[in-house]
Design a protein around this motif. Structure first.
Motif, PDB file in Angstrom:
ATOM      1  N   ASP A 256       0.827  -1.195   0.000  1.00  0.00           N
ATOM      2  CA  ASP A 256       0.000   0.000   0.000  1.00  0.00           C
ATOM      3  C   ASP A 256       0.872   1.260   0.000  1.00  0.00           C
ATOM      4  N   PHE A 257       1.871   1.232   0.853  1.00  0.00           N
ATOM      5  CA  PHE A 257       2.818   2.340   0.974  1.00  0.00           C
ATOM      6  C   PHE A 257       3.565   2.561  -0.349  1.00  0.00           C
ATOM      7  N   HIS A 258       4.004   1.473  -0.973  1.00  0.00           N
ATOM      8  CA  HIS A 258       4.705   1.577  -2.252  1.00  0.00           C
ATOM      9  C   HIS A 258       3.820   2.211  -3.320  1.00  0.00           C
ATOM     10  N   HIS A 259       2.553   1.781  -3.362  1.00  0.00           N
ATOM     11  CA  HIS A 259       1.629   2.333  -4.358  1.00  0.00           C
ATOM     12  C   HIS A 259       1.465   3.838  -4.160  1.00  0.00           C
ATOM     13  N   LYS A 260       1.253   4.231  -2.906  1.00  0.00           N
ATOM     14  CA  LYS A 260       1.016   5.650  -2.630  1.00  0.00           C
ATOM     15  C   LYS A 260       2.245   6.490  -2.958  1.00  0.00           C
ATOM     16  N   ALA A 261       3.419   5.983  -2.548  1.00  0.00           N
ATOM     17  CA  ALA A 261       4.652   6.728  -2.817  1.00  0.00           C
ATOM     18  C   ALA A 261       4.857   6.863  -4.326  1.00  0.00           C
ATOM     19  N   ALA A 262       4.630   5.762  -5.058  1.00  0.00           N
ATOM     20  CA  ALA A 262       4.825   5.783  -6.512  1.00  0.00           C
ATOM     21  C   ALA A 262       3.826   6.738  -7.172  1.00  0.00           C
ATOM     22  N   ASN A 263       2.561   6.687  -6.742  1.00  0.00           N
ATOM     23  CA  ASN A 263       1.552   7.587  -7.324  1.00  0.00           C
ATOM     24  C   ASN A 263       1.950   9.044  -7.144  1.00  0.00           C
ATOM     25  N   GLY A 264       2.463   9.365  -5.959  1.00  0.00           N
ATOM     26  CA  GLY A 264       2.871  10.733  -5.670  1.00  0.00           C
ATOM     27  C   GLY A 264       3.957  11.209  -6.622  1.00  0.00           C
ATOM     28  N   MET A 293      15.999  -6.159   1.993  1.00  0.00           N
ATOM     29  CA  MET A 293      15.014  -7.028   1.377  1.00  0.00           C
ATOM     30  C   MET A 293      13.616  -6.575   1.754  1.00  0.00           C
ATOM     31  N   ASP A 294      13.477  -6.185   3.015  1.00  0.00           N
ATOM     32  CA  ASP A 294      12.162  -5.900   3.547  1.00  0.00           C
ATOM     33  C   ASP A 294      11.473  -4.737   2.890  1.00  0.00           C
ATOM     34  N   ASN A 295      12.171  -3.643   2.690  1.00  0.00           N
ATOM     35  CA  ASN A 295      11.401  -2.565   2.111  1.00  0.00           C
ATOM     36  C   ASN A 295      11.372  -2.628   0.584  1.00  0.00           C
ATOM     37  N   GLY A 296      11.990  -3.693   0.030  1.00  0.00           N
ATOM     38  CA  GLY A 296      11.762  -4.066  -1.353  1.00  0.00           C
ATOM     39  C   GLY A 296      11.846  -2.968  -2.390  1.00  0.00           C
ATOM     40  N   PHE A 297      13.007  -2.358  -2.539  1.00  0.00           N
ATOM     41  CA  PHE A 297      13.148  -1.296  -3.514  1.00  0.00           C
ATOM     42  C   PHE A 297      12.953  -1.819  -4.942  1.00  0.00           C
ATOM     43  N   GLY A 298      13.346  -3.059  -5.175  1.00  0.00           N
ATOM     44  CA  GLY A 298      13.196  -3.657  -6.502  1.00  0.00           C
ATOM     45  C   GLY A 298      11.735  -3.719  -6.917  1.00  0.00           C
ATOM     46  N   MET A 299      10.882  -4.137  -5.979  1.00  0.00           N
ATOM     47  CA  MET A 299       9.446  -4.214  -6.245  1.00  0.00           C
ATOM     48  C   MET A 299       8.889  -2.825  -6.504  1.00  0.00           C
ATOM     49  N   PHE A 300       9.355  -1.893  -5.705  1.00  0.00           N
ATOM     50  CA  PHE A 300       8.895  -0.519  -5.841  1.00  0.00           C
ATOM     51  C   PHE A 300       9.255   0.042  -7.214  1.00  0.00           C
ATOM     52  N   ARG A 301      10.474  -0.276  -7.655  1.00  0.00           N
ATOM     53  CA  ARG A 301      10.941   0.229  -8.939  1.00  0.00           C
ATOM     54  C   ARG A 301      10.090  -0.319 -10.086  1.00  0.00           C
ATOM     55  N   ALA A 302       9.722  -1.599  -9.985  1.00  0.00           N
ATOM     56  CA  ALA A 302       8.894  -2.214 -11.026  1.00  0.00           C
ATOM     57  C   ALA A 302       7.517  -1.534 -11.081  1.00  0.00           C
ATOM     58  N   LEU A 303       6.978  -1.258  -9.898  1.00  0.00           N
ATOM     59  CA  LEU A 303       5.676  -0.606  -9.773  1.00  0.00           C
ATOM     60  C   LEU A 303       5.718   0.787 -10.394  1.00  0.00           C
ATOM     61  N   LEU A 304       6.771   1.506 -10.043  1.00  0.00           N
ATOM     62  CA  LEU A 304       6.970   2.860 -10.530  1.00  0.00           C
ATOM     63  C   LEU A 304       7.069   2.861 -12.052  1.00  0.00           C
ATOM     64  N   SER A 305       7.785   1.885 -12.571  1.00  0.00           N
ATOM     65  CA  SER A 305       8.007   1.800 -14.008  1.00  0.00           C
ATOM     66  C   SER A 305       6.681   1.649 -14.756  1.00  0.00           C
ATOM     67  N   TYR A 306       5.817   0.757 -14.291  1.00  0.00           N
ATOM     68  CA  TYR A 306       4.574   0.582 -15.060  1.00  0.00           C
ATOM     69  C   TYR A 306       3.616   1.742 -14.863  1.00  0.00           C
ATOM     70  N   LYS A 307       3.628   2.360 -13.703  1.00  0.00           N
ATOM     71  CA  LYS A 307       2.768   3.525 -13.484  1.00  0.00           C
ATOM     72  C   LYS A 307       3.200   4.685 -14.388  1.00  0.00           C
ATOM     73  N   LEU A 308       4.516   4.859 -14.551  1.00  0.00           N
ATOM     74  CA  LEU A 308       5.017   5.917 -15.426  1.00  0.00           C
ATOM     75  C   LEU A 308       4.649   5.631 -16.875  1.00  0.00           C
ATOM     76  N   GLU A 309       4.859   4.381 -17.289  1.00  0.00           N
ATOM     77  CA  GLU A 309       4.567   4.009 -18.678  1.00  0.00           C
ATOM     78  C   GLU A 309       3.096   4.221 -19.016  1.00  0.00           C
ATOM     79  N   ASP A 310       2.229   3.935 -18.050  1.00  0.00           N
ATOM     80  CA  ASP A 310       0.796   4.139 -18.248  1.00  0.00           C
ATOM     81  C   ASP A 310       0.479   5.570 -18.658  1.00  0.00           C
ATOM     82  N   ARG A 311       1.307   6.490 -18.249  1.00  0.00           N
ATOM     83  CA  ARG A 311       1.046   7.901 -18.551  1.00  0.00           C
ATOM     84  C   ARG A 311       1.985   8.469 -19.604  1.00  0.00           C
TER      85      ARG A 311
END
Ligand SMILES: [Zn+2]
Length: 376
Positions: A256-264, A293-311
């Motif tokens: 949830d936190f990753h999504h919100k941070a990426a959206n911002g 490992m826990d705060n998963g920057f790799g996962m966050f980066r993937a999320l960010l990438s597709y959100k950016l591409e969407d726009r």
């Protein structure tokens, strides 16, 4: 131009007792088949030196009870094994060591199976309150936001989580207009931080919410309790389920936190620049281990990438060898004193400016990313 897109939506499911038992059995059969095929492949290779091609059909003759479960689950078990082999034999980059396919142990592997959409066998019913699945029939699911009627179901993964919940992840496919490419005007650089996830070139930290830390603290406490209990006892079993529930909660909170941070970030910037980090190498060599490992920057980066591409926006990756933390952002002087990770603040020996380690690194990443984006 239109492009084909995929999106997975996870629903909590509430199967009846019979349905739950069948889900368990299907997962068990898929695991059994996977292990059996792997064992046969290994034995065949030892004897003949050749690869054995196998299909579920052969095993259904030998083990008729496999016919009682969703046959797509079995097909997908075979595909998973093929993928594991392909992964093992793939062309590797320097330093990579892909593992040989492993057997799936009941208590170690996830309890899940995947089924595919063919001829309307999977569909939502009762205003979306039920999901019809092969062999299972209508399973009650918790409704989510309205799904666009043009989205088509591709496949569904059914999972019995460790905490005892049931979840179905529905993969949708749909056509959409390709987003218009944005000419990047606003750039931001992110420096990876094990405490805050990242620090931006504008000096912002996403502020990992305190309530999440509290759940993590609770998880640690319950895990300590578990470790002191008699393994296999009734209380141990209960405690294990409790730990699994908190685990799921922390995972969901983090997502949830990753999504919100990426959206911002996606809302405010046209181009986000990040470092290309080897996450696995990093957690080993820097002894940051778990927190990395826990705060998963790799996962966050993937999320960010597709959100950016969407726009129609871009994520730019800066090379691994770029010395982002060593360069003075003001004058470009390279100062190796920052190699020591405990140095949080430093003064440039050349121009005399004082830098916050992370913000300075983020600015260098932003500028290097901007250079790459504009020269491409
Ligand atoms: Zn300087």
């Amino acid at each position: 131009m239109t492009v084909m897109m995929h999106r997975a939506v996870v629903y909590r499911a509430y199967p009846t007792r019979e349905q739950a038992a069948l889900i368990e059995r299907t997962c068990g059969c898929a695991r059994f088949l996977y292990n059996r095929m792997l064992a046969d492949k290994i034995a065949h290779y030892r004897e003949t030196g050749e690869m054995l091609r196998v299909t579920p059909a052969r095993y259904k003759r030998e083990f008729p009870w496999l016919k009682e479960v969703d046959s797509f689950a079995l097909c997908n078990a075979q595909l998973n094994l093929d993928a594991a082999y392909r992964n093992f034999f793939r062309r590797v980059k320097a330093g990579e060591k892909p593992g040989f396919p492993k057997y799936k142990a009941k208590h170690r592997s996830r309890c899940c199976y995947k089924t595919n959409f063919v001829n309307g066998n999977i569909r939502f019913e009762g205003d979306g309150r039920y999901l019809r699945l092969p062999k299972l029939g209508s399973v009650r699911v918790r409704q989510k936001r309205e799904i666009d009627p043009s989205w088509r179901i591709k496949s569904v993964t059914v999972e019995h989580t460790r905490s005892g919940r049931f979840e179905v992840s529905v993969l949708f496919e749909f056509e959409t207009q390709e987003p218009e490419r944005v000419e990047p005007e606003s750039f931001v650089g992110l420096d990876y931080s094990s405490h805050d996830l990242y620090v931006t070139s504008d000096g912002e930290r996403p502020g990992y919410p305190r309530c999440f830390r509290r759940t993590e603290w609770k998880l640690a406490r319950e895990q300590r309790k578990l470790s002191r209990m008699q393994k296999g006892s009734a209380n141990w079993g209960k405690q294990k389920a409790r730990v699994a529930r908190i685990h799921e909660k922390t995972r969901n909170q983090r997502k949830d936190f990753h999504h919100k941070a990426a959206n911002g970030l996606v809302e405010r910037y046209d181009c986000v620049c990040v470092e290309d980090l080897d996450m696995s190498g990093m957690s080993r060599s820097l002894k940051l281990g778990k927190s990395t490992m826990d705060n998963g920057f790799g996962m966050f980066r993937a999320l960010l990438s597709y959100k950016l591409e969407d726009r129609g926006k871009r994520l730019v990756t800066v090379g691994r060898l770029f010395p982002s933390s060593q360069l003075c952002h003001e004058c470009g002087y390279r100062f190796s004193g920052t190699k020591d990770l405990s140095v949080r603040e430093w003064t440039c020996p050349s121009c005399g400016r004082t830098h916050d380690r992370d913000v300075n690194a983020a600015r260098n990443i932003r500028d290097e990313g901007m250079r790459l984006a504009l020269s491409a």
